[in-house]
Scaffold this motif. Sequence first.
Motif, PDB file in Angstrom:
ATOM      1  N   CYS A  77       0.805  -1.238   0.000  1.00 51.78           N
ATOM      2  CA  CYS A  77       0.000   0.000   0.000  1.00 51.78           C
ATOM      3  C   CYS A  77       0.829   1.274   0.000  1.00 51.78           C
ATOM      4  O   CYS A  77       0.274   2.365   0.041  1.00 51.78           O
ATOM      5  CB  CYS A  77      -0.966   0.000   1.187  1.00 51.78           C
ATOM      6  SG  CYS A  77      -0.144   0.222   2.780  1.00 51.78           S
ATOM      7  N   ASN A  78       2.147   1.159  -0.036  1.00 51.46           N
ATOM      8  CA  ASN A  78       3.070   2.286  -0.131  1.00 51.46           C
ATOM      9  C   ASN A  78       3.172   3.140   1.138  1.00 51.46           C
ATOM     10  O   ASN A  78       3.650   4.262   1.091  1.00 51.46           O
ATOM     11  CB  ASN A  78       2.727   3.163  -1.346  1.00 51.46           C
ATOM     12  CG  ASN A  78       3.921   3.966  -1.806  1.00 51.46           C
ATOM     13  OD1 ASN A  78       5.061   3.527  -1.683  1.00 51.46           O
ATOM     14  ND2 ASN A  78       3.668   5.156  -2.315  1.00 51.46           N
ATOM     15  N   THR A  79       2.751   2.644   2.271  1.00 53.46           N
ATOM     16  CA  THR A  79       2.900   3.384   3.525  1.00 53.46           C
ATOM     17  C   THR A  79       4.369   3.380   3.940  1.00 53.46           C
ATOM     18  O   THR A  79       4.992   2.318   3.976  1.00 53.46           O
ATOM     19  CB  THR A  79       2.046   2.735   4.638  1.00 53.46           C
ATOM     20  OG1 THR A  79       0.682   2.832   4.273  1.00 53.46           O
ATOM     21  CG2 THR A  79       2.266   3.402   5.984  1.00 53.46           C
ATOM     22  N   PRO A  80       4.957   4.536   4.273  1.00 53.64           N
ATOM     23  CA  PRO A  80       6.339   4.550   4.763  1.00 53.64           C
ATOM     24  C   PRO A  80       6.429   3.865   6.125  1.00 53.64           C
ATOM     25  O   PRO A  80       5.661   4.181   7.033  1.00 53.64           O
ATOM     26  CB  PRO A  80       6.680   6.035   4.884  1.00 53.64           C
ATOM     27  CG  PRO A  80       5.455   6.799   4.557  1.00 53.64           C
ATOM     28  CD  PRO A  80       4.371   5.854   4.186  1.00 53.64           C
ATOM     29  N   LEU A  81       7.355   2.909   6.258  1.00 54.94           N
ATOM     30  CA  LEU A  81       7.437   2.095   7.465  1.00 54.94           C
ATOM     31  C   LEU A  81       8.743   2.272   8.243  1.00 54.94           C
ATOM     32  O   LEU A  81       8.731   2.320   9.467  1.00 54.94           O
ATOM     33  CB  LEU A  81       7.281   0.612   7.104  1.00 54.94           C
ATOM     34  CG  LEU A  81       6.000   0.225   6.382  1.00 54.94           C
ATOM     35  CD1 LEU A  81       6.083  -1.216   5.883  1.00 54.94           C
ATOM     36  CD2 LEU A  81       4.798   0.419   7.290  1.00 54.94           C
ATOM     37  N   PHE A  82       9.866   2.335   7.522  1.00 53.33           N
ATOM     38  CA  PHE A  82      11.177   2.389   8.168  1.00 53.33           C
ATOM     39  C   PHE A  82      12.075   3.357   7.415  1.00 53.33           C
ATOM     40  O   PHE A  82      12.046   3.398   6.190  1.00 53.33           O
ATOM     41  CB  PHE A  82      11.846   1.006   8.178  1.00 53.33           C
ATOM     42  CG  PHE A  82      11.028  -0.059   8.838  1.00 53.33           C
ATOM     43  CD1 PHE A  82      11.067  -0.232  10.219  1.00 53.33           C
ATOM     44  CD2 PHE A  82      10.207  -0.898   8.099  1.00 53.33           C
ATOM     45  CE1 PHE A  82      10.313  -1.205  10.840  1.00 53.33           C
ATOM     46  CE2 PHE A  82       9.446  -1.878   8.711  1.00 53.33           C
ATOM     47  CZ  PHE A  82       9.493  -2.034  10.089  1.00 53.33           C
ATOM     48  N   VAL A 155      12.293   3.459  -1.305  1.00 51.45           N
ATOM     49  CA  VAL A 155      12.108   4.726  -2.012  1.00 51.45           C
ATOM     50  C   VAL A 155      13.307   5.600  -1.669  1.00 51.45           C
ATOM     51  O   VAL A 155      13.436   6.073  -0.533  1.00 51.45           O
ATOM     52  CB  VAL A 155      10.791   5.419  -1.606  1.00 51.45           C
ATOM     53  CG1 VAL A 155      10.654   6.756  -2.312  1.00 51.45           C
ATOM     54  CG2 VAL A 155       9.593   4.515  -1.887  1.00 51.45           C
ATOM     55  N   PRO A 156      14.228   5.806  -2.653  1.00 49.38           N
ATOM     56  CA  PRO A 156      15.420   6.614  -2.386  1.00 49.38           C
ATOM     57  C   PRO A 156      15.042   8.064  -2.039  1.00 49.38           C
ATOM     58  O   PRO A 156      14.031   8.580  -2.511  1.00 49.38           O
ATOM     59  CB  PRO A 156      16.213   6.563  -3.697  1.00 49.38           C
ATOM     60  CG  PRO A 156      15.573   5.512  -4.529  1.00 49.38           C
ATOM     61  CD  PRO A 156      14.180   5.311  -4.012  1.00 49.38           C
ATOM     62  N   GLU A 157      15.902   8.698  -1.244  1.00 52.59           N
ATOM     63  CA  GLU A 157      15.702  10.101  -0.915  1.00 52.59           C
ATOM     64  C   GLU A 157      15.866  10.934  -2.182  1.00 52.59           C
ATOM     65  O   GLU A 157      16.768  10.693  -2.973  1.00 52.59           O
ATOM     66  CB  GLU A 157      16.766  10.514   0.123  1.00 52.59           C
ATOM     67  CG  GLU A 157      16.406  11.735   0.904  1.00 52.59           C
ATOM     68  CD  GLU A 157      17.395  11.932   2.039  1.00 52.59           C
ATOM     69  OE1 GLU A 157      18.435  12.571   1.813  1.00 52.59           O
ATOM     70  OE2 GLU A 157      17.107  11.408   3.135  1.00 52.59           O
TER      71      GLU A 157
END
Length: 158
Positions: A77-82, A155-157
């Motif tokens: 779901c593309n939620t940022p986790l870590f 997802v790279p910065e």
Amino acid sequence: MKNALLVGLIGLFFSCNSSAQKPEKKETYKVNKTEAQWKKELTEQEYYVLRQAGTERPFSSPLNKEYSAGTFHCAACNTPLFKSEHKFDSGTGWPSFDRAIEGNVAYSTDNHLGYTRTEEHCATCGGHLGHVFNDGPRDTTGKRHCINGVALEFVPEN
């Protein structure tokens, strides 16, 4: 009289409704899809881990050695986790972090292997991520979030 009392006690014993007999309450999440929808959207391995609480083989994920600046998101779901700044090499063969992004990871109790572990889920879609243990870096949180790489997308910065 004794037989009637004995039958009554046996009936009472078997009619007790303990919490172990109650069906498990199913959590609801912001992203809620049918199993058919998940199967269509996820790869076979992602479905196995995220929806069936499976575990990928250790050292099989390229994300195990990913240390670039960025964020690891839920593959479902593309939620940022870590965040990458909290990642460390645990030597276990799975991506490991000393903390999660607050509020984006949910926790539950897992007894499937015959002992109690803390299981981690995406708080948005409920996808199984892995488990958290108390054997992480002592100089930070002491936690090791042991996460299946297939459950993550890096997802790279910038």
